[in-house]
Design an enzyme around this catalytic site. Structure first.
Site, PDB file in Angstrom:
ATOM      1  N   PRO A  23       1.029  -0.861  -0.094  1.00  0.00           N
ATOM      2  CA  PRO A  23       0.476   0.097  -0.299  1.00  0.00           C
ATOM      3  C   PRO A  23       1.261   1.218  -0.436  1.00  0.00           C
ATOM      4  O   PRO A  23       0.429   2.410  -0.286  1.00  0.00           O
ATOM      5  CB  PRO A  23      -0.819   0.089   1.237  1.00  0.00           C
ATOM      6  N   GLU A  63       2.941  -8.706   6.899  1.00  0.00           N
ATOM      7  CA  GLU A  63       3.787  -8.401   7.624  1.00  0.00           C
ATOM      8  C   GLU A  63       3.905  -7.306   6.555  1.00  0.00           C
ATOM      9  O   GLU A  63       3.896  -7.591   5.466  1.00  0.00           O
ATOM     10  CB  GLU A  63       4.829  -9.946   7.953  1.00  0.00           C
ATOM     11  N   ARG A  83      -3.064  -8.100 -20.733  1.00  0.00           N
ATOM     12  CA  ARG A  83      -3.811  -8.374 -22.093  1.00  0.00           C
ATOM     13  C   ARG A  83      -3.768  -7.147 -22.451  1.00  0.00           C
ATOM     14  O   ARG A  83      -4.335  -6.848 -24.588  1.00  0.00           O
ATOM     15  CB  ARG A  83      -5.313  -7.712 -21.532  1.00  0.00           C
ATOM     16  N   ASP A 121     -10.218   1.595 -24.629  1.00  0.00           N
ATOM     17  CA  ASP A 121      -9.886   0.861 -23.025  1.00  0.00           C
ATOM     18  C   ASP A 121     -10.395   2.624 -23.113  1.00  0.00           C
ATOM     19  O   ASP A 121      -9.777   4.075 -23.512  1.00  0.00           O
ATOM     20  CB  ASP A 121      -8.894   0.345 -23.033  1.00  0.00           C
TER      21      ASP A 121
END
Ligand code: ADE
Length: 244
Positions: free
Chosen positions: A89, A116, A154, A169
């Site tokens: 994160p 952890e 992809r 996209d």
């Protein structure tokens, strides 16, 4: 492309890599996936891969040795230094532009920790990239690695049946994708916009572009700040703003 995944839970990848596009890409030889349990590399006699943090505190910390050795093992025969990606994160927020950049590489290594923290020497001396898939905390890096891998694979030539479908996209031109419709033209009284059935491709392209601008303005206005829009798009945007 070669993709190595280092994880304490290799079984988490079974479903994702054996279905749909990821499976087809591997089947066609476009990508070669290998999942390694880095616990197999630990020199700890109890098979441990983590230890208490120096300085005390809650939680355990992944030790550098098994992860360094697992990376050494999967890079042994590599001709060039691969990208070594840590999922955390604390990493750079992942974007479509990162997927495009990673899709140009020959070899990627993903390191997935679980519950952890990582010994900082892994960050300082082993990895090349640190990626976060969003501002929330997962129990491990595996789901993050799957998200990144899916978005990269992809884009590899030959993976999507229709080469142009990645081009339109959402995000690939910085805008969200326009609405799409298929048959029937009238479903429960809900009609497909007339212009899409007109056969006039110039008009269809214009409608789609305008809808992309509108959708991006309504849902993700901050994306528009990063773009240099043409005069027509600027006019549409002004009209949208004046309607608010
Ligand atoms: N590991 C735990 N949380 C994560 C996140 N948000 N992104 C990537 N890896 C993670």
């Amino acid at each position: 492309m070669k993709i190595d995944i280092l994880s304490l839970f290799p079984e988490m990848f079974t479903g994702v890599l054996s279905a749909s596009m990821m499976h087809q890409a591997a089947d066609r030889g476009i990508v070669d996936f290998a999942v390694t349990n880095f616990r197999d590399y630990t020199e700890n006699k109890h098979n441990r891969v983590d230890d208490y943090p120096y300085g005390g505190g809650a939680g355990m910390v992944l030790t550098p040795q098994p992860i360094f050795d697992a990376v050494d093992a999967v890079t042994e025969s590599a001709e060039q230094q691969p990208r070594v990606i840590l999922l955390t994160p604390q990493g750079r927020p992942y974007q479509q532009a990162d997927a495009e950049a990673l899709s140009k590489e020959d070899h990627l290594i993903f390191i997935c920790g679980h519950y952890e923290g990582y010994d900082e020497r892994i960050r300082d001396h082993l990895i090349t990239d640190e990626i976060s898939i969003g501002d929330y905390v997962l129990t491990g890096g595996e789901l993050g690695a799957m998200v990144v891998i899916d978005s990269v694979v992809r884009l590899l030539p030959g993976v999507l049946g229709n080469e142009t479908s990645a081009v339109s996209d959402s995000f690939s031109n910085g805008l969200l994708e326009h609405p799409q419709y298929t048959r029937p033209a009238n479903f429960r009284g809900f009609e497909v916009p007339e212009v899409l059935r007109s056969g006039n491709h110039a008009k269809i392209d214009e409608w789609r572009y305008r809808q992309s601008i509108k959708r991006t303005y309504e849902r993700r206005p901050e994306l528009l700040n990063k773009l240099s829009l043409d005069e027509q798009a600027k006019d549409w945007l002004e009209a949208l703003k004046s309607n608010d």
